[in-house]
Design a protein around this motif. Structure first.
Motif, mmCIF file in Angstrom:
data_model
loop_
_atom_site.group_PDB
_atom_site.id
_atom_site.type_symbol
_atom_site.label_atom_id
_atom_site.label_comp_id
_atom_site.label_asym_id
_atom_site.label_seq_id
_atom_site.Cartn_x
_atom_site.Cartn_y
_atom_site.Cartn_z
ATOM 1 N N ASN A 319 0.813 -1.213 0.000
ATOM 2 C CA ASN A 319 0.000 0.000 0.000
ATOM 3 C C ASN A 319 0.841 1.254 0.000
ATOM 4 O O ASN A 319 0.425 2.288 -0.468
ATOM 5 N N PHE A 320 1.998 1.134 0.604
ATOM 6 C CA PHE A 320 2.761 2.356 0.879
ATOM 7 C C PHE A 320 4.115 2.356 0.183
ATOM 8 O O PHE A 320 5.092 2.819 0.740
ATOM 9 N N VAL A 321 4.160 1.815 -1.011
ATOM 10 C CA VAL A 321 5.454 1.694 -1.674
ATOM 11 C C VAL A 321 6.179 3.024 -1.734
ATOM 12 O O VAL A 321 7.321 3.168 -1.308
ATOM 13 N N PHE A 322 5.470 4.000 -2.220
ATOM 14 C CA PHE A 322 6.118 5.299 -2.412
ATOM 15 C C PHE A 322 6.435 5.966 -1.088
ATOM 16 O O PHE A 322 7.506 6.529 -0.912
ATOM 17 N N THR A 348 17.663 7.327 -5.825
ATOM 18 C CA THR A 348 17.171 7.970 -7.041
ATOM 19 C C THR A 348 16.690 6.933 -8.045
ATOM 20 O O THR A 348 15.591 7.067 -8.598
ATOM 21 N N PHE A 351 13.450 5.443 -6.982
ATOM 22 C CA PHE A 351 12.341 6.369 -7.266
ATOM 23 C C PHE A 351 11.950 6.285 -8.733
ATOM 24 O O PHE A 351 10.787 6.120 -9.081
ATOM 25 N N LYS A 352 12.972 6.401 -9.571
ATOM 26 C CA LYS A 352 12.689 6.428 -11.006
ATOM 27 C C LYS A 352 12.047 5.116 -11.446
ATOM 28 O O LYS A 352 11.082 5.107 -12.203
ATOM 29 N N ILE A 355 8.488 4.888 -10.432
ATOM 30 C CA ILE A 355 7.636 5.757 -11.241
ATOM 31 C C ILE A 355 7.380 5.104 -12.592
ATOM 32 O O ILE A 355 6.242 5.057 -13.071
ATOM 33 N N GLU A 358 5.038 2.331 -12.297
ATOM 34 C CA GLU A 358 3.682 2.820 -12.130
ATOM 35 C C GLU A 358 3.099 3.236 -13.476
ATOM 36 O O GLU A 358 1.944 2.984 -13.781
ATOM 37 N N GLN A 359 3.942 3.880 -14.277
ATOM 38 C CA GLN A 359 3.444 4.404 -15.546
ATOM 39 C C GLN A 359 3.108 3.285 -16.526
ATOM 40 O O GLN A 359 2.060 3.292 -17.159
ATOM 41 N N THR B 141 17.811 12.426 -3.017
ATOM 42 C CA THR B 141 18.460 12.084 -4.274
ATOM 43 C C THR B 141 19.826 12.727 -4.410
ATOM 44 O O THR B 141 20.493 12.523 -5.411
ATOM 45 N N LEU B 149 15.415 14.404 -9.968
ATOM 46 C CA LEU B 149 14.264 13.959 -10.746
ATOM 47 C C LEU B 149 13.753 15.146 -11.554
ATOM 48 O O LEU B 149 13.867 16.292 -11.139
ATOM 49 N N GLU B 153 8.503 13.915 -13.042
ATOM 50 C CA GLU B 153 8.664 12.773 -12.145
ATOM 51 C C GLU B 153 8.362 13.163 -10.705
ATOM 52 O O GLU B 153 7.716 12.435 -9.964
ATOM 53 N N VAL B 161 2.688 9.636 -3.377
ATOM 54 C CA VAL B 161 2.872 9.573 -1.930
ATOM 55 C C VAL B 161 1.632 10.093 -1.227
ATOM 56 O O VAL B 161 1.130 9.481 -0.275
ATOM 57 N N GLU B 164 -1.205 7.685 -1.327
ATOM 58 C CA GLU B 164 -1.086 6.554 -0.410
ATOM 59 C C GLU B 164 -1.340 6.941 1.032
ATOM 60 O O GLU B 164 -2.061 6.259 1.746
#
Lengths: 864, 196
Positions: A319-322, A348, A351-352, A355, A358-359, B141, B149, B153, B161, B164
Motif C-alpha cells: 500500500n505504501f510503496v512510495f 534515485t 524512485f525512477k 515511477i 507505475e506508468q 536524491t 528527478l 517525475e 505519496v 497513499e
C-alpha cells in the motif's frame, strides 16, 4: 495559576514549617518550568501535545495539593490535640491512603515512562525531579504501623533492584564482543553489511558452546585420564611412518603425529571407564556427538522463531510503496560520504524505477526472445552444475588411487581440495555472467543467484560425500583381511617368544602391530583438510581480491591511461550473500566432521575469530559498499533458513554412518561393537537397574514407536491446519482493512470532486437565482424537496430543514437514487434560495451511490 | 582526556539514564565526544555550554564535506533538537543527549517517528505538504544535477505519496497519518539510528 496561589496561601496558614518550605521549593520549580515553557513556545511543531501533557501533569499536581490540604484540615478539625509536629502519617484515613498510594504509583509510572515522552531534556529533568521528590516524600507515608517498616523496606529493595538491573544491563552490553567494531562498520556501510558481521558473531557464539562441549567432555578427559600416547597400537604412529611423522609437510596433511592424536576419532580407546573418576568415555563421546546436533538445531530454530516474531509486521502489503521509499529509505547510520553517494544513487534509481513501473506496469516486448534466453541460461547453468559434480567425483576417485601410490606429489595429495576451492571461486561469477542473459529484476535475480550457488555447493559437497562413501566401503572390505593378519601376527609373535624362552614374553611393540584402515579417521581427515583449504582460499581471496586490488587501484591510478577507480577494476564490493553462504557451508562441514574429528570445532573457532578481525579490517580498508543496498531486516531469517537446511543435510550422512556402518575393529571408542549405538544399550544394561533396562526395551519396541510417530505427524498436521486458519483470518482482516481504507479514500475523493462540482454549479447559478426566485416559493420547496430527494439520508432531515436551502438542494443533487430524479425533477425554485453565505459542509455523511449524477442537475434548473 | 568523563556528576548520570534510552557507557561516550567539540578552556563546564552548529556538524555521522555530504538531514536534525533561543541551532549537552537518545537502538518506534516527522517538516508548520515532500526528495536524491528527478517525475512521485498516505485528503500529511505509514514499515526502526 490563581487557584494554585490560593492553595498555597491556605497551606501556609496551617502547615508545619518544614513542609511549607519544601512546598515553596516545589512551587518555585514549577514556576521555572513555566518560564522554560514560555521560552519554548516558539517551537510550533511539537508544542501542542507537549503542552497538553504538561497541563495534565499540572492538574494532577494540583489535585495532589488539594488532597494534602484536605488531609491537613481534617486533621486539624478532628484531632486538635494532635500537635502539628506529630507524624502526619498515622492520622491518614484508609481512603486518603489509597489515593495517595495511587498517586505515588502514578508518579512512579511517569518516572519509568518519561523517556518515551517527546519532551526537551530540560523539561524532562524538571518533571523527573519533581516526581522523584514527591515519591520520596510520600512513599514513607504509606503503610501503617508494623506494615510501614516492611513497606519502606520493600520500597528500598525495589529501588536497589532497579539499580542493580540497570547496572547489570550496562555490564551485559559491555560484555558483548566486537560491539564497537560492528558499529563502526555499520556506520560506514549501513546495516546490511553489519548484519553479516552480527551473523558471524552469532555463529562464533554457537561454535564456542560446541567447542566447550566437545573439549570439556571428550578431549580433556581423554588427555588427562586416558591411556598415554604410545601405550597401545591405536595411539602410536606405525613403524613405517615414524621416520617422517614429524615433518611439516606430513603434519600439514594431518598425517603423522596429528593423525594419532586426540583430535581424531581413531585415538580414543574402547575402555568402558577411564581414570579414577570412572568416566565413561565411549558413552560421553556418543552423547556429545548427538548433543552437538541437538544444541545446534535448538539454537537455530529458536533464533528463527524469535526473528519471525519480530518481523510479524513485515511490509508485504504494497500500500505504501512510495511513502516508504520516501520516508524510510535513508539509513541514518551511514557516516561515510562514499556510502552516502551510493545511497543517493540507489534511492534515485528506485524512485525512477517505481515511477516507471507505475506508468507502464505491463509492457513486455518480445516475450519469446526473453523466454528463450531464460531457458538457455538455465540449461547452461545445469550443465555447469553437472560438470562440476562429475569433476569432483572424478577427482575423488583418482585421489584414492593416488593415496595408494607411495610417492605422490603435493598436487596429487591435495587435488580434491584444490579443485573444490577453485570451483567455489569461479562458478559464482560464471553464474552471474550467465544470469545477465535472463534480464530478471535485480531482486529476483539475486534470489536465483543465491539458489544456484547453494545448489553448486551442495552438489559438490554431496558428490564428495558419495565418493568418500565408496572409499569407506572399500576400507571396510579391507578391514576383514587386516583383522586376520593382526590376529596371526600377534599369535605368531607370542608363539615365537614362547619357543625362545620360558620367561613371560615381551609384548609386541605397539608400533609394529598391523592396523586396519580406520575409515572414521579417514573421513575426519578429509573433512578437516577440506575445511582448512576452504579457510585458506577465503583468506587469500580477501587478500588478493580485495586488498591487493584496492592498493593497485589506489596507487596506480596516478599513472594509468584510464580512471581505475571509476573504470574497470575499481574497488571490490563487500559481497554479503557470498560471504554468508561461505559461512553457512563452512558450518555445515563442521557439523558433519565434528563426530569423526572432535578437534575440528576448535579449528573453526579459531577461523571465526581471525575471520572477524580480518574481514573487519578488509572491509574498512579496501571495500566500497554495495551499489544496491539491501535492507538487513528481511534477510536475517533467510540466513537462518539456509543454516537450518545445511544442518539437516549434514545430519543425514552422520546419522547414516552411525546407524548402519560397523565401526572399525581396532580404533575409536566403539571398536569391538557391531554398531556405534550399542554403547547406549551396554550402559543401560550394565549401569542401570534392571527395570530401567526393561522400560527401555519396551520403549524401543516398534509397536510403541510407530504410534508415537503417527501421533507426532497428526499433531503436526493439526498445528499446521490451525496456523493456516489463523493466516486466513489474518488475510481476511487485512482485506477488510484495505476495503475500509479504499472506501474512505473514495468517500474523500467524492467529496472533493463534488465540492468542486458544486462550485461550478454555484457559479453558473449565481446570476439567475438572484433575479428570479421569490422567498416564498423557496420556502415551499424547502419543505418538500428533502422529503422526496433524500430517501437515503432520512435521518438527516431535521438537519437539512435547519440548514440553508442551498445546502439542502445541493445535497439533494447527489443523494437521490435515479428514479427520484426521473419521476420528480426538482423545480427551479430549489435552486433559488436567499442569497445566504455558504455554510460549511457537514462532514462524515454517507454519500449517494452515484455522485456523478450531480452533473446532470443543471438542466432542471432554468425554466427560461 | 581521561578525566573528562569523571566530570559528569553521578546523580546527573543517573538522571540521564532514567530519561534517555542510553546506557551509562553511551552517555559517558557522548559526554566525551561532546566535550571534544568544545574549545579547551570551556571543557570544564561542558554541561552548561552550547556548541554552535558548525561544530556539531563535524561529527562523522553528520559531517558535511565540501562537495558531498554524508547525512542530508544534518541541518534539520540540528534544528529540531536545538533548544537555542536565538535560532542559531546550537546545541547544549542535553540537546545532544536528546538527539542520541531518539536515534538510539532502544528508542521506541513511536518517539522515533515523531521526531522523524519533525525532521521532514522543513517549514515547521506541523504538516508535510507538497513543498516539504519536494525538499525531502531533493535531500534523498543528493546534490548531483543528473541525479535530480525531472519536474514531471517529482510531481508524479509526490502525487503518489499523497495518494497513499494522505488519508483525509487535505493535501498534506499530518503526524498521525505519518505515524500510520511508518508503523507499517518493516525497516524504519532499524535504519533510523545514529551511533557514536
Amino acid at each position: 495559576m490563581k487557584n494554585k496561589e490560593e492553595n498555597e496561601s491556605k497551606e501556609e496558614e496551617n502547615c508545619p514549617q518544614q513542609s511549607r518550605a519544601s512546598r515553596r521549593k516545589n512551587h518555585r520549580m514549577k514556576r521555572n518550568d513555566g518560564k522554560k515553557e514560555g521560552g519554548e513556545r516558539d517551537k510550533k511543531a511539537s508544542s501542542k501535545d507537549e503542552k497538553e501533557s504538561e497541563n495534565k501533569e499540572k492538574k494532577t499536581n494540583m489535585k495532589g495539593k488539594e488532597e494534602e490540604n484536605k488531609q491537613k484540615k481534617g486533621r486539624k478539625n478532628s484531632a486538635s490535640s494532635n500537635s502539628s509536629n506529630s507524624s502526619d502519617e498515622e492520622s491518614l484515613s484508609e481512603e486518603e491512603l489509597a489515593m495517595l498510594m495511587e498517586e505515588v504509583e502514578q508518579k512512579k509510572k511517569l518516572i519509568s515512562t518519561m523517556r518515551n515522552k517527546p519532551w526537551r531534556m530540560m523539561k524532562k529533568l524538571s518533571v523527573l525531579r519533581e516526581a522523584q521528590a514527591f515519591v520520596e516524600k510520600f512513599e514513607g507515608a504509606l503503610g501503617k504501623g508494623k506494615g510501614k517498616k516492611l513497606y519502606a523496606y520493600k520500597m528500598m529493595m525495589a529501588k536497589k533492584w532497579v539499580k542493580f538491573k540497570r547496572d547489570f544491563d550496562n555490564f551485559k552490553t559491555q560484555c558483548i564482543p566486537w560491539e564497537m567494531k560492528i558499529k563502526e562498520v555499520e556506520s560506514h556501510f549501513g546495516s546490511s553489511v553489519a548484519s553479516y558481521f552480527i551473523f558471524l558473531r552469532w555463529m562464533y557464539g554457537v561454535n564456542l558452546v560446541l567447542f566447550g562441549l566437545i573439549f570439556g567432555l571428550v578431549i580433556i578427559p581423554e588427555v588427562l585420564m586416558g591411556m598415554p600416547y604410545g601405550s597401545m597400537p591405536r595411539k602410536t604412529v606405525p613403524r613405517a611412518e615414524q621416520a617422517t611423522a614429524m615433518d611439516f609437510s606430513v603434519l600439514w596433511d594431518f598425517e603423522g603425529y596429528i593423525k594419532y592424536s586426540a583430535l581424531f576419532y581413531g585415538y580414543y580407546n574402547n575402555q568402558r571407564t577411564i581414570g579414577w573418576l570412572k568416566y565413561r568415555l565411549p558413552m560421553a563421546y556418543f552423547m556429545v556427538g548427538i548433543s552437538v546436533f541437538g544444541y545446534s538445531l535448538m539454537v537455530v530454530i529458536r533464533s528463527m522463531a524469535r526473528n519471525a516474531n519480530e518481523s510479524t509486521a513485515d511490509g508485504d502489503d504494497d500500500n505504501f510503496v512510495f511513502s516508504w521509499k520516501m520516508f524510510t529509505s535513508w539509513d541514518y547510520l551511514i557516516g561515510n560520504p562514499e556510502t552516502a553517494d551510493n545511497k543517493f544513487a540507489s534511492i534515485t534509481t528506485s524512485f525512477k524505477e517505481s515511477i516507471v513501473d507505475e506508468q507502464e506496469s505491463n509492457k513486455d516486448e518480445n516475450i519469446h526472445l526473453r523466454r528463450f534466453l531464460r531457458v538457455l541460461a538455465n540449461v547452461l547453468i545445469i550443465c555447469c552444475l553437472c560438470g562440476s559434480g562429475y569433476l569432483i567425483y572424478f577427482v575423488v576417485k583418482r585421489s584414492q588411487t593416488f593415496s595408494k601410490m607411495q610417492n605422490a606429489g603435493w598436487y596429487e595429495r591435495n587435488e580434491v581440495e584444490i579443485v573444490m576451492s577453485l570451483l567455489g571461486m569461479f562458478c559464482p561469477p560464471l553464474f552471474e555472467t550467465i544470469a545477465t542473459l535472463e534480464n530478471y529484476h535485480p531482486r529476483i535475480g539475486l534470489k536465483w543467484q543465491l539458489g544456484r550457488i547453494f545448489a553448486l555447493f551442495l552438489g559438490n559437497l554431496y558428490t564428495f560425500l558419495l565418493a568418500l562413501m565408496d572409499d569407506v566401503n572399500e576400507k571396510l572390505a579391507e578391514e576383514d583381511v587386516v583383522k586376520n593378519i593382526t590376529r596371526w601376527t600377534l599369535f605368531g609373535h607370542y608363539n615365537s617368544s614362547m619357543e625362545n624362552s620360558t620367561a613371560t614374553p615381551a609384548p609386541l611393540d605397539p608400533a609394529d602391530v598391523p592396523r586396519g584402515p580406520c575409515w572414521e579417521t579417514t573421513v575426519g581427515i578429509e573433512i578437516v583438510r577440506l575445511t582448512v583449504s576452504d579457510i585458506l582460499v577465503t583468506f587469500v581471496t580477501i587478500l588478493v581480491g580485495d586488498f591487493i586490488r584496492a592498493c593497485f587501484v589506489r596507487f596506480m591510478n596516478y599513472c594509468w591511461c584510464w580512471d581505475l577507480e571509476a573504470g574497470f577494476p575499481s574497488y571490490a564490493e563487500f559481497d554479503i550473500s557470498g560471504n554468508v553462504l561461505g559461512l553457512v557451508f563452512n558450518q555445515g562441514m563442521i557439523w558433519m566432521g565434528s563426530f569423526y574429528a572432535p578437534g575440528l570445532v576448535g579449528i573453526n573457532v579459531l577461523r571465526l575469530l581471525t575471520s572477524m578481525y580480518f574481514q573487519c579490517w578488509a572491509v574498512m580498508s579496501s571495500n566500497v559498499p554495495h551499489a544496491r543496498v539491501f535492507k538487513a531486516s528481511k534477510s536475517n531469517n533467510f540466513y537462518m533458513g539456509l543454516l537450518l537446511l545445511i544442518l539437516f543435510l549434514s545430519l543425514l550422512p552422520v546419522a547414516y554412518t552411525i546407524m548402519s556402518l560397523p565401526p572399525s575393529f581396532d580404533c575409536g571408542p566403539f571398536s569391538g561393537k557391531k554398531r556405534m549405538y550399542d554403547v547406549i544399550q551396554e550402559t543401560i544394561e550394565l549401569d542401570f537397574p534392571l527395570f530401567v533396562a526393561k522400560i527401555f526395551g519396551y520403549v524401543a519396541n516398534p509397536g510403541l514407536i510407530i504410534p508415537a510417530i503417527l501421533l507426532m505427524v497428526l499433531a503436526i498436521y493439526y498445528l499446521n491446519a490451525v496456523s493456516e486458519a489463523y493466516q486466513r483470518a489474518n488475510a481476511e482482516l487485512k482485506k477488510k482493512m484495505q476495503l475500509q481504507r479504499e472506501e474512505e479514500k473514495n468517500k474523500r475523493n467524492n467529496k472533493a470532486s463534488t465540492n468542486s462540482m458544486m462550485q461550478d454549479l454555484e457559479d453558473l447559478l449565481a446570476p439567475s437565482t438572484k433575479s428570479e426566485s421569490s422567498p416564498k416559493q423557496a420556502e415551499d420547496k424547502k419543505k418538500d424537496s428533502p422529503n422526496q430527494a433524500s430517501p437515503v439520508g432520512k435521518q438527516e432531515k431535521a438537519e437539512v430543514l435547519n440548514s440553508s436551502p442551498i445546502a439542502a438542494g445541493r445535497r439533494a443533487a447527489f443523494i437521490p437514487p435515479p428514479h427520484v430524479l426521473v419521476t420528480r425533477p426538482l423545480t427551479p425554485g430549489t435552486w433559488a434560495p436567499y442569497p445566504q453565505p455558504r455554510q460549511p459542509w457537514p462532514g462524515g455523511r454517507p454519500m449517494g451511490p452515484f455522485p456523478g449524477r450531480g452533473r446532470g442537475q443543471p438542466r432542471y434548473i432554468h425554466p427560461i | 582526556m581521561g578525566g573528562s568523563s569523571s566530570l559528569l556528576p553521578q546523580e546527573a548520570l543517573g538522571e540521564y539514564q532514567e530519561l534517555t534510552f542510553l546506557n551509562k557507557q553511551e552517555i559517558l561516550l557522548a559526554y566525551k565526544r561532546f566535550s571534544e567539540l568544545l574549545p579547551r578552556e570551556q571543557r570544564e563546564n561542558a554541561c552548561s555550554v552550547r556548541v554552535p552548529k558548525s561544530q556539531i556538524l563535524t561529527l562523522p555521522e553528520l559531517r558535511p564535506s565540501p562537495s558531498r555530504q554524508a547525512n542530508p538531514f544534518q541541518h534539520r536534525i540540528c534544528h529540531v533538537f536545538s533548544t537555542s533561543e536565538d535560532g542559531d541551532d546550537s546545541m547544549s549537552f542535553e540537546d545532544f543527549l536528546d538527539m542520541l537518545s531518539v536515534f538510539s537502538d532502544a528508542a521506541t518506534s513511536d518517539i522515533k517517528s515523531r521526531y522523524a516527522f519533525r525532521i521532514f517538516d522543513f517549514d515547521d508548520d506541523g504538516v508535510l505538504d507538497g513543498k516539504d515532500l519536494e525538499k525531502l526528495v531533493n535531500c534523498l536524491t543528493g546534490q548531483g544535477e543528473e541525479a535530480r528527478l525531472s519536474s514531471i517525475e517529482m510531481e508524479q512521485l509526490i502525487r503518489n505519496v499523497l495518494e497513499e498516505s494522505d488519508i483525509d485528503k487535505d493535501g498534506t500529511i499530518n503526524l498521525s497519518e505519518f505515524q500510520h505509514v511508518i508503523s507499517r514499515s518493516p525497516d524504519f526502526v532499524s535504519s533510523f539510528k545514529i551511533v557514536l
